[in-house]
Motif scaffolding. Sequence first.
Motif, PDB file in Angstrom:
ATOM      1  N   GLU A   1       2.360 -15.583 -48.465  1.00 50.25           N
ATOM      2  CA  GLU A   1       3.710 -15.088 -48.196  1.00 50.25           C
ATOM      3  C   GLU A   1       4.153 -14.004 -49.168  1.00 50.25           C
ATOM      4  OE1 GLU A   1       8.245 -16.812 -47.425  1.00 50.25           O
ATOM      5  OE2 GLU A   1       6.643 -18.167 -48.068  1.00 50.25           O
ATOM      6  N   VAL A   2       3.883 -14.158 -50.488  1.00 49.92           N
ATOM      7  CA  VAL A   2       4.498 -13.253 -51.469  1.00 49.92           C
ATOM      8  C   VAL A   2       3.517 -12.494 -52.349  1.00 49.92           C
ATOM      9  CG1 VAL A   2       6.535 -14.738 -51.553  1.00 49.92           C
ATOM     10  CG2 VAL A   2       4.774 -14.990 -53.306  1.00 49.92           C
ATOM     11  N   ALA A   3       2.249 -12.924 -52.441  1.00 52.31           N
ATOM     12  CA  ALA A   3       1.305 -12.258 -53.346  1.00 52.31           C
ATOM     13  C   ALA A   3       0.505 -11.186 -52.602  1.00 52.31           C
ATOM     14  CB  ALA A   3       0.358 -13.279 -53.981  1.00 52.31           C
ATOM     15  N   ASP A   4      -0.183 -10.359 -53.384  1.00 54.02           N
ATOM     16  CA  ASP A   4      -1.056  -9.327 -52.811  1.00 54.02           C
ATOM     17  C   ASP A   4      -2.475  -9.843 -52.594  1.00 54.02           C
ATOM     18  OD1 ASP A   4       0.854  -7.021 -52.983  1.00 54.02           O
ATOM     19  OD2 ASP A   4       0.730  -7.514 -55.118  1.00 54.02           O
TER      20      ASP A   4
ATOM     21  N   PRO B   1      -6.336 -21.039 -42.848  1.00 53.13           N
ATOM     22  CA  PRO B   1      -5.145 -21.398 -42.070  1.00 53.13           C
ATOM     23  C   PRO B   1      -3.866 -21.388 -42.910  1.00 53.13           C
ATOM     24  CG  PRO B   1      -6.948 -22.866 -41.516  1.00 53.13           C
ATOM     25  CD  PRO B   1      -7.399 -22.060 -42.703  1.00 53.13           C
ATOM     26  N   ALA B   2      -3.951 -21.868 -44.166  1.00 51.91           N
ATOM     27  CA  ALA B   2      -2.763 -21.882 -45.022  1.00 51.91           C
ATOM     28  C   ALA B   2      -2.321 -20.462 -45.364  1.00 51.91           C
ATOM     29  CB  ALA B   2      -3.043 -22.677 -46.294  1.00 51.91           C
TER      30      ALA B   2
ATOM     31  N   MET C   1       1.383 -15.728 -44.372  1.00 49.34           N
ATOM     32  CA  MET C   1       1.513 -14.347 -43.919  1.00 49.34           C
ATOM     33  C   MET C   1       2.410 -14.240 -42.698  1.00 49.34           C
ATOM     34  SD  MET C   1      -2.402 -13.080 -44.417  1.00 49.34           S
ATOM     35  CE  MET C   1      -3.195 -13.286 -46.006  1.00 49.34           C
ATOM     36  N   GLN C   2       2.342 -15.217 -41.840  1.00 49.71           N
ATOM     37  CA  GLN C   2       3.189 -15.207 -40.649  1.00 49.71           C
ATOM     38  C   GLN C   2       4.664 -15.248 -41.042  1.00 49.71           C
ATOM     39  OE1 GLN C   2       2.660 -18.535 -37.965  1.00 49.71           O
ATOM     40  NE2 GLN C   2       3.305 -17.327 -36.202  1.00 49.71           N
TER      41      GLN C   2
ATOM     42  N   GLN D   1      -0.159  -8.843 -42.123  1.00 47.85           N
ATOM     43  CA  GLN D   1      -1.459  -9.013 -41.493  1.00 47.85           C
ATOM     44  C   GLN D   1      -2.499  -9.392 -42.554  1.00 47.85           C
ATOM     45  OE1 GLN D   1      -1.881  -8.714 -38.072  1.00 47.85           O
ATOM     46  NE2 GLN D   1       0.353  -8.573 -38.163  1.00 47.85           N
ATOM     47  N   ARG D   2      -3.559 -10.041 -42.109  1.00 48.43           N
ATOM     48  CA  ARG D   2      -4.635 -10.433 -43.026  1.00 48.43           C
ATOM     49  C   ARG D   2      -5.250  -9.214 -43.721  1.00 48.43           C
ATOM     50  NH1 ARG D   2      -7.678 -11.083 -46.325  1.00 48.43           N
ATOM     51  NH2 ARG D   2      -9.400 -12.596 -46.586  1.00 48.43           N
TER      52      ARG D   2
END
Length: 363
Positions: A195-198, A217-218, A223-224, A229-230
Amino acid sequence: MSRVTYWIAYCKVTRMGNRPRLKIDGGIPNRLERVVEAVGNLEQQGFDGGWTAETSHDPFLPLLLAAEHTSRLALGTNIAVAFARNPMTVANVGWDLQAYSKGRFILGLGTQIQPHIEKRFSMPWSHPARRMREFVSALHAIWSTWTDGTKLSFEGDFYTHKIMTPMFTPEPQPHAFPKIFVAAVGEAMTEMCGEVADGMLAHAFTTKRYFEEVTTPALLRGMQRSGRQRSEFQLSYPIFVVTGETDDELAADAVGARKQIAFYGSTPAYRKVLELHGWGDLHTELHRLSLLGEWDAMGTLIDDEMLEAFAVVAPLDTVAAKIRDRCDGVVDRVMVGFPSSVPEDVVIAVVEELRGQPVKSRP
């Protein structure tokens, strides 16, 4: 001509494709007198980056020397203990290393475990995933203030940063913020990374199955939530490699790997990795032996199936292909170490072959 000599000759005529590829990283020693030679070797051998660790020495100081004596390597901490510090002090050192390295610095952070934070560093411990999320957010707030002059007004549950005057604002620099990678094993911290890291710093005590069934999956759930995006994210993995030119060399190299795997397997925080494979009871025995200091005996409990699950085990002429098989489609950066007995030309050949193989596409 030996098979390794033939293989080196083959690698020299292999060329890299145009698609994204796996990045190959190495380790940087923390003893300052060894840094210059080590990073020079990494750059000469074709590695993409180098990482320091926070063990018995500071992880940031070696990177200043590394930045001075290299021109291409990405340089990062794997890891610096976040909770032994505060966001402002980390923001300062990250800013300076990013400027001095001309944009090559990666800030890798980890939590450590509660006893070390409280009893070694004498710092507070609570809600590690929430605290780390806030730490990353605070860094971005501080760097934004230094970049665009906005008022610093960060107030969270764990950190507060509300004063910044010109005297304490560092000089501008032309580079982007340092990328922040966070170490994670469990699902909560892994989701937070997504969610928040690079990027995320995976633990060496991770199997391909754990990556596929738990980590990926986590990450995608995180990211969702942030709408990313991945392809915008990097997963880094310090892989166990057991290799050599002969069966005897392979067997000798495996001894150390078995001991290291057993050491990690004795740690309660990593039991969940063993449980995924049905090896949860092994943790109980490893932990018991660790309390008795039976380190050699612990290593003998890691059988060949377990060794293959946690390490890439292959002779030198096929080790690159096996590393790619472990990483392709899952990992973006892999940290690879080789036994000291492996000649430099062989190391270069392995790195060339790894760098010449593009990474498979991701969602």
